[in-house]
Design a protein around this motif. Structure first.
Motif, PDB file in Angstrom:
ATOM      1  N   LEU A 102       0.700  -1.202  -0.046  1.00 30.91           N
ATOM      2  CA  LEU A 102      -0.344   0.240   0.028  1.00 30.91           C
ATOM      3  C   LEU A 102       1.367   1.747   0.040  1.00 30.91           C
ATOM      4  O   LEU A 102       0.391   2.327  -0.555  1.00 30.91           O
ATOM      5  N   GLN A 103       2.132   1.276   0.497  1.00 26.74           N
ATOM      6  CA  GLN A 103       2.815   2.444   0.795  1.00 26.74           C
ATOM      7  C   GLN A 103       3.713   2.177  -0.293  1.00 26.74           C
ATOM      8  O   GLN A 103       4.023   3.465  -1.293  1.00 26.74           O
ATOM      9  N   ALA A 105       2.720   1.669  -3.180  1.00 25.26           N
ATOM     10  CA  ALA A 105       1.360   2.248  -4.595  1.00 25.26           C
ATOM     11  C   ALA A 105       1.581   3.701  -4.765  1.00 25.26           C
ATOM     12  O   ALA A 105       1.330   3.721  -5.492  1.00 25.26           O
ATOM     13  N   PHE A 106       1.649   4.133  -3.440  1.00 23.69           N
ATOM     14  CA  PHE A 106       2.066   5.774  -3.685  1.00 23.69           C
ATOM     15  C   PHE A 106       3.201   6.430  -3.910  1.00 23.69           C
ATOM     16  O   PHE A 106       3.497   7.575  -4.563  1.00 23.69           O
ATOM     17  N   THR A 115      -1.015   4.426  -9.410  1.00 19.43           N
ATOM     18  CA  THR A 115      -0.974   4.192  -7.664  1.00 19.43           C
ATOM     19  C   THR A 115      -2.547   3.449  -7.199  1.00 19.43           C
ATOM     20  O   THR A 115      -2.076   3.188  -6.810  1.00 19.43           O
ATOM     21  N   ALA A 119      -2.787   0.453  -5.364  1.00 20.55           N
ATOM     22  CA  ALA A 119      -3.566   1.365  -3.534  1.00 20.55           C
ATOM     23  C   ALA A 119      -4.789  -0.300  -3.295  1.00 20.55           C
ATOM     24  O   ALA A 119      -4.549  -0.558  -2.738  1.00 20.55           O
TER      25      ALA A 119
END
Length: 209
Positions: A102-103, A105-106, A115, A119
């Motif tokens: 999840l981190q 993805a950004f 993204t 995410a």
């Protein structure tokens, strides 16, 4: 949910099992080769985001390798303790690698569309796995198996991502165009197919009652 249990007897299941284990093993190529050479498309995360990167690429293959064995009815019957403990390791691996993913993805370099795709994959992966674990703890086995199938479909995204990424590279596609598409294509069809399968199983159950 006998039909779900019978998945372990199909040739497709065994193909998916072999593929999952092989991809999980090959995913550790970054150990002898280094991330720059072995996983160049995520190497940019080494600069300032290395902890999340290694949490994801180091732990996610564990979940991928364990995933098929959670559906083997023979293992559940003969070694229930092994099934429970491997399931716990599977859930823990997804908790670590899902939060890391999840981190990551950004921090993708290919734009907001990629993204959002990655995410959502991480978020739903964590959610489906958490639901499967919850229903296992409270002994709601049929619901547990349904949510485990959903979780497995998203875990298998590690395989489909590599298939699409390798295919796009072989075809000479522009990475900046292909990668955002792959960020959705690697998991959405998997999730849809599982939902269609579960609806089919449910409809068959209604017809026989």
């Amino acid at each position: 949910m006998e039909r779900i249990s019978r998945l372990a007897g199909s040739s497709g299941f065994w193909l998916a099992t072999i593929t999952s284990v092989l991809v999980a093993v090959v995913s550790y190529r970054f150990i002898p080769l280094g991330v720059q050479q072995g996983m160049e498309f995520v190497a940019h995360n080494l600069d300032g985001n290395a902890l999340a990167l290694f949490a994801h690429i180091g732990v996610a293959p564990i979940a991928l390798a364990l995933m098929p064995f959670q559906f083997m009815s023979g293992v559940r019957r003969r070694w229930p303790a092994l099934h429970r403990w491997s399931g716990r390791v599977y859930v823990a691996a997804i908790l670590v690698s899902g939060l890391a993913g999840l981190q990551l993805a950004f921090h993708t370099t290919t734009g907001a569309f990629a993204t959002l795709g990655f995410a959502l994959l991480a978020f739903i992966w964590l959610g489906t796995t958490g639901a499967a674990f919850y229903f296992a703890v409270f002994r709601q086995i049929e619901r547990h198996r349904r949510w485990m199938l959903r979780s497995a479909a998203l875990t298998f995204a590690a395989v489909t991502l590599r298939v699409y990424l390798g295919s796009s590279m072989a075809l000479g596609a522009d990475f900046a165009i292909a990668y955002p598409i792959i960020s959705w294509a690697c998991w959405v069809p998997n999730a849809v197919l599982v939902e269609l399968y579960l609806r089919w199983v449910h409809s068959l159950k209604l017809r026989t009652t």
